[in-house]
Write a protein that holds these residues in place. Sequence first.
Motif, PDB file in Angstrom:
ATOM      1  N   TRP A  12       4.087  21.875  -1.253  1.00 22.57           N
ATOM      2  CA  TRP A  12       5.342  21.423  -0.642  1.00 22.57           C
ATOM      3  C   TRP A  12       5.062  20.347   0.400  1.00 22.57           C
ATOM      4  N   ASP A  13       4.049  20.598   1.228  1.00 21.41           N
ATOM      5  CA  ASP A  13       3.652  19.600   2.222  1.00 21.41           C
ATOM      6  C   ASP A  13       3.209  18.301   1.552  1.00 21.41           C
ATOM      7  N   LYS A  14       2.520  18.438   0.441  1.00 21.65           N
ATOM      8  CA  LYS A  14       2.021  17.252  -0.264  1.00 21.65           C
ATOM      9  C   LYS A  14       3.178  16.418  -0.804  1.00 21.65           C
ATOM     10  N   TYR A  15       4.157  17.094  -1.405  1.00 23.79           N
ATOM     11  CA  TYR A  15       5.308  16.356  -1.919  1.00 23.79           C
ATOM     12  C   TYR A  15       6.070  15.675  -0.780  1.00 23.79           C
ATOM     13  N   CYS A  16       6.318  16.411   0.294  1.00 24.77           N
ATOM     14  CA  CYS A  16       7.025  15.834   1.436  1.00 24.77           C
ATOM     15  C   CYS A  16       6.247  14.663   2.041  1.00 24.77           C
ATOM     16  N   HIS A  17       4.922  14.737   1.975  1.00 23.48           N
ATOM     17  CA  HIS A  17       4.097  13.611   2.437  1.00 23.48           C
ATOM     18  C   HIS A  17       4.388  12.363   1.607  1.00 23.48           C
ATOM     19  N   TYR A  18       4.444  12.536   0.296  1.00 19.22           N
ATOM     20  CA  TYR A  18       4.650  11.387  -0.579  1.00 19.22           C
ATOM     21  C   TYR A  18       6.010  10.726  -0.345  1.00 19.22           C
ATOM     22  N   VAL A  19       7.058  11.541  -0.198  1.00 14.90           N
ATOM     23  CA  VAL A  19       8.401  10.962  -0.131  1.00 14.90           C
ATOM     24  C   VAL A  19       8.895  10.688   1.276  1.00 14.90           C
ATOM     25  N   ALA A  20       8.223  11.244   2.297  1.00 16.11           N
ATOM     26  CA  ALA A  20       8.702  11.052   3.673  1.00 16.11           C
ATOM     27  C   ALA A  20       7.577  10.753   4.659  1.00 16.11           C
ATOM     28  N   GLY A  21       6.470  11.477   4.547  1.00 16.08           N
ATOM     29  CA  GLY A  21       5.358  11.223   5.455  1.00 16.08           C
ATOM     30  C   GLY A  21       4.846   9.802   5.360  1.00 16.08           C
ATOM     31  N   LEU A  22       4.793   9.278   4.139  1.00 13.98           N
ATOM     32  CA  LEU A  22       4.326   7.900   3.951  1.00 13.98           C
ATOM     33  C   LEU A  22       5.283   6.885   4.568  1.00 13.98           C
ATOM     34  N   VAL A  23       6.562   7.241   4.652  1.00 22.02           N
ATOM     35  CA  VAL A  23       7.523   6.354   5.317  1.00 22.02           C
ATOM     36  C   VAL A  23       7.155   6.231   6.794  1.00 22.02           C
ATOM     37  N   GLY A  24       6.870   7.359   7.432  1.00 27.09           N
ATOM     38  CA  GLY A  24       6.476   7.335   8.832  1.00 27.09           C
ATOM     39  C   GLY A  24       5.181   6.584   9.062  1.00 27.09           C
ATOM     40  N   ILE A  25       4.221   6.799   8.178  1.00 31.01           N
ATOM     41  CA  ILE A  25       2.939   6.099   8.295  1.00 31.01           C
ATOM     42  C   ILE A  25       3.136   4.598   8.135  1.00 31.01           C
ATOM     43  N   GLY A  26       3.948   4.208   7.155  1.00 32.19           N
ATOM     44  CA  GLY A  26       4.195   2.782   6.940  1.00 32.19           C
ATOM     45  C   GLY A  26       4.891   2.132   8.120  1.00 32.19           C
ATOM     46  N   ASP A  56       0.825  -1.211   0.000  1.00 33.00           N
ATOM     47  CA  ASP A  56       0.000   0.000   0.000  1.00 33.00           C
ATOM     48  C   ASP A  56       0.859   1.261   0.000  1.00 33.00           C
ATOM     49  N   ILE A  57       1.872   1.315   0.864  1.00 30.49           N
ATOM     50  CA  ILE A  57       2.722   2.503   0.934  1.00 30.49           C
ATOM     51  C   ILE A  57       3.518   2.673  -0.352  1.00 30.49           C
ATOM     52  N   CYS A  58       4.038   1.572  -0.880  1.00 28.41           N
ATOM     53  CA  CYS A  58       4.794   1.628  -2.136  1.00 28.41           C
ATOM     54  C   CYS A  58       3.923   2.164  -3.266  1.00 28.41           C
ATOM     55  N   HIS A  59       2.677   1.712  -3.320  1.00 27.32           N
ATOM     56  CA  HIS A  59       1.754   2.171  -4.364  1.00 27.32           C
ATOM     57  C   HIS A  59       1.475   3.660  -4.228  1.00 27.32           C
ATOM     58  N   ARG A  60       1.132   4.097  -3.030  1.00 28.84           N
ATOM     59  CA  ARG A  60       0.797   5.506  -2.809  1.00 28.84           C
ATOM     60  C   ARG A  60       2.000   6.420  -3.057  1.00 28.84           C
ATOM     61  N   MET A  61       3.165   5.961  -2.652  1.00 30.36           N
ATOM     62  CA  MET A  61       4.370   6.753  -2.874  1.00 30.36           C
ATOM     63  C   MET A  61       4.692   6.848  -4.361  1.00 30.36           C
ATOM     64  N   GLY A  62       4.576   5.750  -5.075  1.00 32.44           N
ATOM     65  CA  GLY A  62       4.863   5.756  -6.501  1.00 32.44           C
ATOM     66  C   GLY A  62       3.938   6.690  -7.271  1.00 32.44           C
ATOM     67  N   VAL A  63       2.659   6.675  -6.932  1.00 33.00           N
ATOM     68  CA  VAL A  63       1.693   7.560  -7.587  1.00 33.00           C
ATOM     69  C   VAL A  63       2.023   9.023  -7.271  1.00 33.00           C
ATOM     70  N   GLY A  64       2.378   9.292  -6.015  1.00 34.01           N
ATOM     71  CA  GLY A  64       2.720  10.652  -5.638  1.00 34.01           C
ATOM     72  C   GLY A  64       3.980  11.153  -6.308  1.00 34.01           C
ATOM     73  N   MET A  65       4.991  10.290  -6.399  1.00 35.38           N
ATOM     74  CA  MET A  65       6.221  10.674  -7.077  1.00 35.38           C
ATOM     75  C   MET A  65       5.954  11.002  -8.540  1.00 35.38           C
ATOM     76  N   ALA A  66       5.112  10.196  -9.185  1.00 38.88           N
ATOM     77  CA  ALA A  66       4.784  10.434 -10.593  1.00 38.88           C
ATOM     78  C   ALA A  66       4.081  11.777 -10.764  1.00 38.88           C
ATOM     79  N   GLU A  67       3.246  12.143  -9.807  1.00 44.10           N
ATOM     80  CA  GLU A  67       2.514  13.411  -9.880  1.00 44.10           C
ATOM     81  C   GLU A  67       3.454  14.605  -9.907  1.00 44.10           C
ATOM     82  N   PHE A  68       4.575  14.505  -9.176  1.00 41.60           N
ATOM     83  CA  PHE A  68       5.470  15.644  -9.050  1.00 41.60           C
ATOM     84  C   PHE A  68       6.689  15.578  -9.962  1.00 41.60           C
ATOM     85  N   LEU A  69       6.664  14.712 -10.944  1.00 40.58           N
ATOM     86  CA  LEU A  69       7.817  14.623 -11.832  1.00 40.58           C
ATOM     87  C   LEU A  69       8.075  15.931 -12.568  1.00 40.58           C
TER      88      LEU A  69
END
Length: 273
Positions: free
Chosen positions: A191-205, A168-181
């Motif tokens: 900025w908060d949204k991008y940081c959520h994708y690349v770091a916040g999701l790590v904490g949640i996971g 689940d985290i890998c999927h959500r992170m991958g989609v978020g990374m693609a959004e900000f390419l």
Amino acid sequence: MAGVGCKSAVSFSVLKRSFSLRGSPRSVLTGGRRSAQEGRLVARPFHPLRTHRHPAYVCFSCQDSMSETLRTCYAYLNQTSRSFAAVIQALDGELRHAVCIFYLVLRALDTVEDDMSIPLETKVPLLHDFHTFLYQPEWCFTESKEKDRQISVEFRNLGQEYRDVITDICHRMGVGMAEFLEKKVSSMMEWDKYCHYVAGLVGIGLSRLFSASQLEDPEVGRDTELANSMGLFLQKTNIIRDYLEDQQEGRAFWPQEVQTFNTALTPILMAFY
């Protein structure tokens, strides 16, 4: 581990690079940060992993009980991380293995995002589908001689409760990374949204993995706001730490709405160096 189908030459090189044991330039997983120029995200150059001065952290007490593939996963961990390797191997039992695999999976995903040699038409679906590769043992990497598949093998050996979190985290992170390419970060909210994708999701996971292990209360995994805020704190700390260096080299990763303030701040910072 996750791989891209053997039928694709591009996929071969992508995932081979994912496990080439080179440092990723900027995510919270590596203590780095994402840099950008004129509001557009760009990757910094790769740097070869330095040889550690100290011996790799190894849980000798549990080595005998590990499979060969799992020992290889810890070898990858020790070669790609310093502080994370020590902390992860201090965990107990199944949780230690789950967090090790979680880390390696996200590092591979992070490497794909950073590789500027991959065209967007290839990279976007690759990031979207990366999580599905974990369940496909027939997928492989060119010239890997099967060793890179061992991460995928050990992922599938984890309990379902751990696999569900990692996927689940890998999927959500991958989609978020693609959004900000190519997306410009113009506001603090983005900025908060991008940081959520690349770091916040790590904490949640991680919080969810701890709860899944039953070593922590289920509430730990449910408190996503706290876990996300910690991830954002770490990511932004990395960005702030390297602000002056980025400015001097013509890079920036700040929302456009605060660029005026940052321009005025630069001479002040330089006076302290």
